[in-house]
Design an enzyme around this catalytic site. Structure first.
Site, PDB file in Angstrom:
ATOM      1  N   SER A  26       0.855  -1.341  -0.034  1.00 14.23           N
ATOM      2  CA  SER A  26      -0.113  -0.124  -0.196  1.00 14.23           C
ATOM      3  C   SER A  26       0.960   1.395  -0.156  1.00 14.23           C
ATOM      4  O   SER A  26       1.742   1.631  -1.080  1.00 14.23           O
ATOM      5  CB  SER A  26      -1.107   0.053   1.142  1.00 14.23           C
ATOM      6  N   LYS A  64     -22.304  17.447   6.779  1.00 15.87           N
ATOM      7  CA  LYS A  64     -21.273  17.802   7.810  1.00 15.87           C
ATOM      8  C   LYS A  64     -20.789  16.712   8.716  1.00 15.87           C
ATOM      9  O   LYS A  64     -19.414  16.692   9.027  1.00 15.87           O
ATOM     10  CB  LYS A  64     -21.811  18.904   8.504  1.00 15.87           C
TER      11      LYS A  64
END
Length: 285
Positions: A164, A216
């Site tokens: 990764s 949000k």
């Protein structure tokens, strides 16, 4: 307490006698609720411990290491007499933070030390990491590319794992060597969270949120992701993923088809990585 009257008053002194009630066994429903609460508290504790571990060992610990970095002679002529040197820089942790904090700061400081030493002509990047944050990995990758433009040569030596984000920082190296037991690859991007909405409904707990805009609290664990939020998160993932693939393609000289073939998130053994052109050879330090 329970009040009782003796049925045989002649054998007992007159008056009121009391005895404690036998303990009540919890109902089946309460047992379920109790175990659910235990699970929720355990999850919160585990997440809290992980966050504190990353912040303390990843951020503070690495910053302290960066402050007291010192050169150690490994082999060849003594460092003060050698006309040229090869610096060995370790990447042996989850890659998080920035130039000033976290493990990225530790790597960045080592690179800067090598860059500032006129005798250092090449760097061995000794990698043993499962990856980390994409921004932290990108910062290290960018520093390596800057040093390469200035003439520094880079060789990556992969240990147990170089996957990764650890492959992200390795991709542009001039040479990549993997041990016979190395696991590498895992080329991809992931954004994840968890959802406890159903569990909270079962135990009667509600999350109360006041927010300035509908998204949000995106990725809140207390409610399901909306289709609009899913589209936003997938777009972010796709954009970061494309950048990762571009870096691998450029660093390894792969075609778009070859990059797509290895960018499935899968991990590879040393031989598989060699066949896929993700590394150049298999060997030792």
């Amino acid at each position: 307490m329970e009040t009782t009257f003796d049925p045989h008053p002649q054998s007992q002194p007159p008056g009121l006698h009391v005895r404690p009630l036998p303990p009540r066994k919890p109902s089946g429903a309460w047992k379920v609720i109790r175990w659910m609460l235990v699970i929720v508290v355990s999850l919160v504790c585990i997440v809290s411990v992980l966050i504190n571990f990353v912040l303390s060992s990843g951020l503070s610990g690495s910053s302290l290491k960066a402050e007291r970095i010192e050169e150690r002679h490994i082999s060849g002529p003594a460092s003060y007499t050698a006309a040229a040197k090869v610096a060995v820089i370790t990447v042996d942790d989850i890659i998080v933070g920035s130039e000033d904090a976290g493990t990225a700061a530790w790597i960045f400081t080592q690179l800067k030390r090598a860059e500032d030493d006129d005798k250092v002509k090449a760097v061995i990047l000794d990698v043993n990491s499962p990856g980390g944050g994409i921004t932290a990995s990108d910062i290290v990758h960018n520093k390596i590319e800057q040093m390469q433009l200035d003439g520094m040569k880079f060789i990556v030596l992969m240990r147990d794992v170089a996957a990764s984000g650890a492959y992200y920082i390795s991709a542009s190296a001039d040479e990549i060597i993997a041990h016979p037991t190395t696991i590498t690859g895992s080329i991809g991007v992931i954004i994840s969270s968890f959802n406890v909405e159903g569990l909270f409904e079962k135990i009667g707990v509600q999350s109360v949120v006041f927010k300035s805009a509908p998204q949000k609290d995106i990725m809140s664990p207390y409610r399901a992701v909306t289709p609009e939020e899913a589209a936003i998160l997938q777009a972010v993932t796709d954009e970061m993923f494309q950048r990762f693939k571009d870096i691998v393609a450029k660093g390894r000289g792969l075609t778009a088809e070859e990059v797509d073939a290895v960018s499935t998130g899968a991990i590879f053994t040393d031989k598989e990585a060699l066949d896929s052109k993700l590394i150049d050879s298999i060997g030792y330090f």
